[in-house]
Design an enzyme around this catalytic site. Structure first.
Site, PDB file in Angstrom:
ATOM      1  N   ASN A 209       0.828  -1.210   0.000  1.00  0.00           N
ATOM      2  CA  ASN A 209       0.000   0.000   0.000  1.00  0.00           C
ATOM      3  C   ASN A 209       0.863   1.263   0.000  1.00  0.00           C
ATOM      4  O   ASN A 209       0.563   2.241  -0.696  1.00  0.00           O
ATOM      5  CB  ASN A 209      -0.926   0.004   1.220  1.00  0.00           C
ATOM      6  CG  ASN A 209      -2.134  -0.900   1.031  1.00  0.00           C
ATOM      7  OD1 ASN A 209      -2.594  -1.119  -0.095  1.00  0.00           O
ATOM      8  ND2 ASN A 209      -2.667  -1.418   2.122  1.00  0.00           N
ATOM      9  N   HIS A 214      -3.081   2.425  -2.414  1.00  0.00           N
ATOM     10  CA  HIS A 214      -4.162   1.560  -1.953  1.00  0.00           C
ATOM     11  C   HIS A 214      -4.949   0.948  -3.108  1.00  0.00           C
ATOM     12  O   HIS A 214      -5.506  -0.151  -2.963  1.00  0.00           O
ATOM     13  CB  HIS A 214      -5.105   2.347  -1.034  1.00  0.00           C
ATOM     14  CG  HIS A 214      -4.515   2.615   0.315  1.00  0.00           C
ATOM     15  ND1 HIS A 214      -4.555   1.707   1.356  1.00  0.00           N
ATOM     16  CD2 HIS A 214      -3.831   3.692   0.793  1.00  0.00           C
ATOM     17  CE1 HIS A 214      -3.950   2.211   2.413  1.00  0.00           C
ATOM     18  NE2 HIS A 214      -3.500   3.424   2.105  1.00  0.00           N
ATOM     19  N   ASP A 218      -5.664  -2.896  -3.297  1.00  0.00           N
ATOM     20  CA  ASP A 218      -7.001  -3.491  -3.435  1.00  0.00           C
ATOM     21  C   ASP A 218      -7.025  -4.533  -4.548  1.00  0.00           C
ATOM     22  O   ASP A 218      -7.653  -5.596  -4.408  1.00  0.00           O
ATOM     23  CB  ASP A 218      -8.035  -2.399  -3.732  1.00  0.00           C
ATOM     24  CG  ASP A 218      -8.337  -1.532  -2.520  1.00  0.00           C
ATOM     25  OD1 ASP A 218      -7.932  -1.919  -1.404  1.00  0.00           O
ATOM     26  OD2 ASP A 218      -8.966  -0.473  -2.688  1.00  0.00           O
ATOM     27  N   GLU A 244      -5.886  -7.332   5.494  1.00  0.00           N
ATOM     28  CA  GLU A 244      -5.276  -8.369   4.651  1.00  0.00           C
ATOM     29  C   GLU A 244      -5.332  -9.737   5.316  1.00  0.00           C
ATOM     30  O   GLU A 244      -4.604 -10.661   4.941  1.00  0.00           O
ATOM     31  CB  GLU A 244      -3.813  -8.007   4.345  1.00  0.00           C
ATOM     32  CG  GLU A 244      -2.870  -8.035   5.516  1.00  0.00           C
ATOM     33  CD  GLU A 244      -2.843  -6.734   6.320  1.00  0.00           C
ATOM     34  OE1 GLU A 244      -1.920  -6.559   7.118  1.00  0.00           O
ATOM     35  OE2 GLU A 244      -3.759  -5.895   6.128  1.00  0.00           O
TER      36      GLU A 244
END
Length: 325
Positions: A209, A214, A218, A244
């Site tokens: 990230n 992000h 994702d 996660e």
């Protein structure tokens, strides 16, 4: 006390409870008027509702009780119409509508259809054809509209539950769904079920990230879930516990089989390019459900194994061994 009951129990208890003050006064009045047959029908219905309420309150078995209430109430309604005639035919309407609140739409429609045929046999000589046709048509319409409303409501309820128990990003089950299954598997009094928890955590995911953003993170989570769903069995369940961290509930396996399964998943993630030119690995903790073990204790044992896998250098599987002593 009702707050601790399921909504199905509450609906059934309320319908039975409301039917008693609705019917009991008529039964008492008819008893004093000397109309013993109809009074007996009314009082038997009241007694039946009381018995069913006690049964539901003590056993919480709403499925059987719902069918019993509907059949019993329908028979009472038909008996009352048979004895009294056309003057109380209006009681048929709330009886048939109530069936859709208690049972599934198809079950209510089937019972009401049989009741309607019986009603026709009772009233075919007691009413002019035009009046009887009006009653039949209105009852058919009521059943049709109630069926559509009940069926659509059940479908929407199912879809809302599905949405409420799915992770919005990955499409796998969310923590709420996991907690529900864990509670079901660890329900007291139920037979022991062979099952293992696999808790998976993507290694150093925060770095992904931070380095790539992000949005990329994702996409890694989405691809990771897609990869695992292609490998787990239909009998197993897959959940995103948070961030996660994910959980697989593997059914019908011991800890040795679950360990091999976890190792396959670990190797599969390691060799799959989830992020271009960047290694993505997973650590996994495994624990088999022990007899009479509560869900939280089971989860904590698997979580401790995940922590041990991370301490060992990550990209590893650790299994909770049962105490044979």
């Amino acid at each position: 006390m009702l707050l601790k009951r399921s909504k199905e129990e509450v609906v059934l208890l309320l319908l039975c409870g409301l039917s008693i003050p609705s019917i009991l006064p008529f039964g008492i009045v008819r008893l004093f008027q000397g109309n013993l047959i109809l009074a007996t029908v009314d009082l038997l219905i009241v007694l039946g509702m009381l018995c069913i309420m006690v049964f539901v309150w003590r056993t919480r078995r709403v499925r059987f009780a719902g069918i019993a209430v509907t059949v019993f109430y329908s028979l009472g309604m038909l008996a009352a119409v048979y004895v009294k005639g056309v003057s109380i035919v209006f009681w048929v309407y709330p009886t048939m509508i109530a069936a859709f609140f208690i049972l599934r739409a198809k079950e209510a429609l089937m019972i009401n259809s049989v009741s309607l045929l019986c009603l026709l046999a009772i009233l075919h000589d007691a009413m002019p054809l035009l009046d009887l046709s009006s009653v039949v048509v209105t009852l058919i319409l009521i059943n049709l509209f109630s069926y559509i409303f009940s069926d659509r409501t059940s479908l929407q309820h199912f879809e809302l539950n599905q949405q409420a128990e799915k992770d919005f990003l990955t499409g796998v089950g969310n923590r709420r769904a996991f907690d529900r299954q864990l509670q079901s598997l660890c329900k007291q009094g139920e037979p022991q079920t062979d099952a293992c928890l696999l808790i998976l955590d993507l290694d150093h995911f925060k770095k992904i990230n931070d380095q790539f953003g992000h949005t990329v993170g994702d996409q890694v989570l989405i691809q990771f879930c897609s990869l695992l769903r292609s490998r787990i069995r239909n009998a197993d369940s897959f959940f995103r516990y948070g961030g996660e961290e994910f959980v697989v509930v593997a059914m019908g396996v011991d800890e040795f089989t679950a360990a091999r399964f976890a190792e396959e998943l670990r190797a599969l993630v390691e060799k799959t390019e989830l992020l271009r030119d960047y290694p993505v690995t997973v650590s996994i903790g495994v624990a088999r459900k022990l007899a009479e073990e509560q869900g939280q204790a089971w989860f904590q044992r698997a979580d401790a194994m995940l922590y041990a896998a991370k301490l060992s250098g990550r990209n590893a599987v650790r299994v909770a061994r049962e105490d044979k002593a």
